[in-house]
Scaffold this motif. Structure first.
Motif, PDB file in Angstrom:
ATOM      1  N   LYS A   1      -2.979   1.104   0.369  1.00 27.38           N
ATOM      2  CA  LYS A   1      -3.201   2.291   0.999  1.00 27.38           C
ATOM      3  C   LYS A   1      -4.087   3.253   0.041  1.00 27.38           C
ATOM      4  O   LYS A   1      -3.792   3.615  -0.847  1.00 27.38           O
ATOM      5  CB  LYS A   1      -1.816   2.943   1.039  1.00 27.38           C
ATOM      6  CG  LYS A   1      -0.846   2.192   1.991  1.00 27.38           C
ATOM      7  CD  LYS A   1       0.283   3.160   2.177  1.00 27.38           C
ATOM      8  CE  LYS A   1       1.242   2.460   3.311  1.00 27.38           C
ATOM      9  NZ  LYS A   1       2.315   3.117   3.396  1.00 27.38           N
TER      10      LYS A   1
ATOM     11  N   GLU B   1       3.228   1.744  -6.471  1.00 30.88           N
ATOM     12  CA  GLU B   1       2.526   2.372  -5.550  1.00 30.88           C
ATOM     13  C   GLU B   1       2.067   1.120  -4.565  1.00 30.88           C
ATOM     14  O   GLU B   1       1.564   0.236  -5.155  1.00 30.88           O
ATOM     15  CB  GLU B   1       1.597   3.473  -5.630  1.00 30.88           C
ATOM     16  CG  GLU B   1       2.215   4.868  -6.439  1.00 30.88           C
ATOM     17  CD  GLU B   1       2.951   5.535  -5.248  1.00 30.88           C
ATOM     18  OE1 GLU B   1       2.867   5.562  -4.138  1.00 30.88           O
ATOM     19  OE2 GLU B   1       3.922   6.335  -5.933  1.00 30.88           O
ATOM     20  N   ASP B   2       1.877   1.191  -3.434  1.00 34.29           N
ATOM     21  CA  ASP B   2       1.135   0.173  -2.507  1.00 34.29           C
ATOM     22  C   ASP B   2      -0.255   0.471  -2.803  1.00 34.29           C
ATOM     23  O   ASP B   2      -0.947   1.369  -2.122  1.00 34.29           O
ATOM     24  CB  ASP B   2       1.530   0.489  -1.081  1.00 34.29           C
ATOM     25  CG  ASP B   2       0.925  -0.328  -0.039  1.00 34.29           C
ATOM     26  OD1 ASP B   2      -0.022  -1.270  -0.534  1.00 34.29           O
ATOM     27  OD2 ASP B   2       1.385  -0.688   1.099  1.00 34.29           O
TER      28      ASP B   2
ATOM     29  N   VAL C   1      -4.570   2.703  -9.539  1.00 36.02           N
ATOM     30  CA  VAL C   1      -2.984   3.107  -8.840  1.00 36.02           C
ATOM     31  C   VAL C   1      -1.903   3.133  -9.597  1.00 36.02           C
ATOM     32  O   VAL C   1      -1.828   2.561 -10.502  1.00 36.02           O
ATOM     33  CB  VAL C   1      -2.672   2.166  -7.633  1.00 36.02           C
ATOM     34  CG1 VAL C   1      -1.472   2.610  -6.737  1.00 36.02           C
ATOM     35  CG2 VAL C   1      -4.213   1.835  -6.710  1.00 36.02           C
ATOM     36  N   LYS C   2      -1.148   4.204  -9.471  1.00 34.77           N
ATOM     37  CA  LYS C   2       0.151   4.356 -10.253  1.00 34.77           C
ATOM     38  C   LYS C   2       1.073   2.952  -9.868  1.00 34.77           C
ATOM     39  O   LYS C   2       1.158   2.794  -8.676  1.00 34.77           O
ATOM     40  CB  LYS C   2       1.019   5.598  -9.876  1.00 34.77           C
ATOM     41  CG  LYS C   2       2.014   5.991 -10.553  1.00 34.77           C
ATOM     42  CD  LYS C   2       1.865   6.724 -11.928  1.00 34.77           C
ATOM     43  CE  LYS C   2       2.895   7.415 -12.263  1.00 34.77           C
ATOM     44  NZ  LYS C   2       2.800   7.975 -13.450  1.00 34.77           N
ATOM     45  N   LYS C   3       1.535   2.665 -11.065  1.00 33.29           N
ATOM     46  CA  LYS C   3       2.251   1.316 -10.776  1.00 33.29           C
ATOM     47  C   LYS C   3       3.544   1.561  -9.882  1.00 33.29           C
ATOM     48  O   LYS C   3       4.090   2.496  -9.965  1.00 33.29           O
ATOM     49  CB  LYS C   3       2.899   0.857 -12.303  1.00 33.29           C
ATOM     50  CG  LYS C   3       3.483  -0.694 -12.231  1.00 33.29           C
ATOM     51  CD  LYS C   3       3.699  -1.332 -13.508  1.00 33.29           C
ATOM     52  CE  LYS C   3       4.277  -2.588 -13.257  1.00 33.29           C
ATOM     53  NZ  LYS C   3       4.395  -3.255 -14.714  1.00 33.29           N
TER      54      LYS C   3
ATOM     55  N   GLU D   1      -4.699   6.276   0.178  1.00 38.05           N
ATOM     56  CA  GLU D   1      -4.131   7.580  -0.058  1.00 38.05           C
ATOM     57  C   GLU D   1      -3.288   7.123  -1.493  1.00 38.05           C
ATOM     58  O   GLU D   1      -3.198   8.472  -2.076  1.00 38.05           O
ATOM     59  CB  GLU D   1      -3.370   8.085   0.729  1.00 38.05           C
ATOM     60  CG  GLU D   1      -2.267   7.313   1.127  1.00 38.05           C
ATOM     61  CD  GLU D   1      -2.090   6.443   2.369  1.00 38.05           C
ATOM     62  OE1 GLU D   1      -1.261   5.988   3.029  1.00 38.05           O
ATOM     63  OE2 GLU D   1      -3.453   5.778   2.658  1.00 38.05           O
ATOM     64  N   ASN D   2      -2.966   5.975  -2.006  1.00 34.46           N
ATOM     65  CA  ASN D   2      -2.306   5.864  -3.401  1.00 34.46           C
ATOM     66  C   ASN D   2      -3.231   5.742  -4.393  1.00 34.46           C
ATOM     67  O   ASN D   2      -3.016   5.831  -5.660  1.00 34.46           O
ATOM     68  CB  ASN D   2      -1.499   4.688  -3.088  1.00 34.46           C
ATOM     69  CG  ASN D   2      -0.173   5.080  -2.196  1.00 34.46           C
ATOM     70  OD1 ASN D   2       0.210   6.141  -2.197  1.00 34.46           O
ATOM     71  ND2 ASN D   2       0.482   3.927  -1.725  1.00 34.46           N
ATOM     72  N   HIS D   3      -4.819   5.509  -4.262  1.00 34.25           N
ATOM     73  CA  HIS D   3      -5.639   5.441  -5.234  1.00 34.25           C
ATOM     74  C   HIS D   3      -6.085   6.598  -5.683  1.00 34.25           C
ATOM     75  O   HIS D   3      -5.777   7.984  -5.256  1.00 34.25           O
ATOM     76  CB  HIS D   3      -6.986   4.929  -4.389  1.00 34.25           C
ATOM     77  CG  HIS D   3      -6.796   3.526  -3.810  1.00 34.25           C
ATOM     78  ND1 HIS D   3      -7.946   2.866  -3.278  1.00 34.25           N
ATOM     79  CD2 HIS D   3      -5.704   2.783  -3.836  1.00 34.25           C
ATOM     80  CE1 HIS D   3      -7.368   1.792  -2.696  1.00 34.25           C
ATOM     81  NE2 HIS D   3      -6.235   1.561  -2.871  1.00 34.25           N
TER      82      HIS D   3
ATOM     83  N   TYR E   1      -0.045   2.106 -14.977  1.00 36.21           N
ATOM     84  CA  TYR E   1      -1.100   2.358 -13.730  1.00 36.21           C
ATOM     85  C   TYR E   1      -1.518   0.665 -13.501  1.00 36.21           C
ATOM     86  O   TYR E   1      -1.374  -0.046 -14.627  1.00 36.21           O
ATOM     87  CB  TYR E   1      -2.168   3.097 -13.915  1.00 36.21           C
ATOM     88  CG  TYR E   1      -1.737   4.391 -14.237  1.00 36.21           C
ATOM     89  CD1 TYR E   1      -1.864   5.293 -13.204  1.00 36.21           C
ATOM     90  CD2 TYR E   1      -1.346   4.988 -15.520  1.00 36.21           C
ATOM     91  CE1 TYR E   1      -1.666   6.756 -13.390  1.00 36.21           C
ATOM     92  CE2 TYR E   1      -1.061   6.154 -15.555  1.00 36.21           C
ATOM     93  CZ  TYR E   1      -1.244   7.249 -14.673  1.00 36.21           C
ATOM     94  OH  TYR E   1      -0.761   8.516 -14.883  1.00 36.21           O
TER      95      TYR E   1
END
Length: 134
Positions: free
Chosen positions: A84, A80-81, A76-78, A86-88, A116
């Motif tokens: 979720k 981001e939640d 996941v981009k650092k 959709e953030n993966h 990340y």
């Protein structure tokens, strides 16, 4: 009229075949150009807590070193939640769960400059392992 329909049908088959062939060639090229990032999971953790790599295309290879059950991989981009999906970065998921004593790889994943975090919700591991892309 039959000749016109036949010509049109042949044209569409040729165009769609060409597009499918182009996509396959691009995928093959991406696989060949991708560098491998090898990661190991042991019970409750990744052995590599942080990595720094140049921007580019990567395949993540994840090894299950004695965890005792299946593991996976999430990037996941650092900021981001991480909870979720959709953030993966879904191309970074291993293509199959990783059984104890085995390795699995992700699809080629383009990484741009930034930070990340990676983790395994199945192990579970810390969610602060970092991948820095320069």
């Amino acid at each position: 009229m039959k000749k016109v329909i036949t010509v049109v049908a042949v044209f569409f088959v040729a165009v769609f075949s060409s597009n499918a062939q182009d996509k396959m060639m691009k995928k093959d090229k991406m696989m060949k150009e991708a560098k491998v990032i090898s990661l190991e999971q042991t019970p409750g953790e990744f052995t590599q807590k942080s990595l720094t790599v140049p921007a580019g295309t990567y395949v993540f290879e994840v090894a299950n070193k004695g965890v005792g059950h299946d593991v996976g991989f999430v990037l996941v981009k650092k900021g981001e939640d991480i909870g979720k999906p959709e953030n993966h970065i879904q191309t970074a998921y291993v293509t199959e769960v990783v059984k104890t004593g085995e390795k699995q790889s992700s699809k080629p994943t383009v990484l741009e400059k930034g930070e990340y975090v990676y983790f395994c919700p199945m192990n579970p591991t810390a969610t602060d392992n970092t991948l820095t892309v320069e």
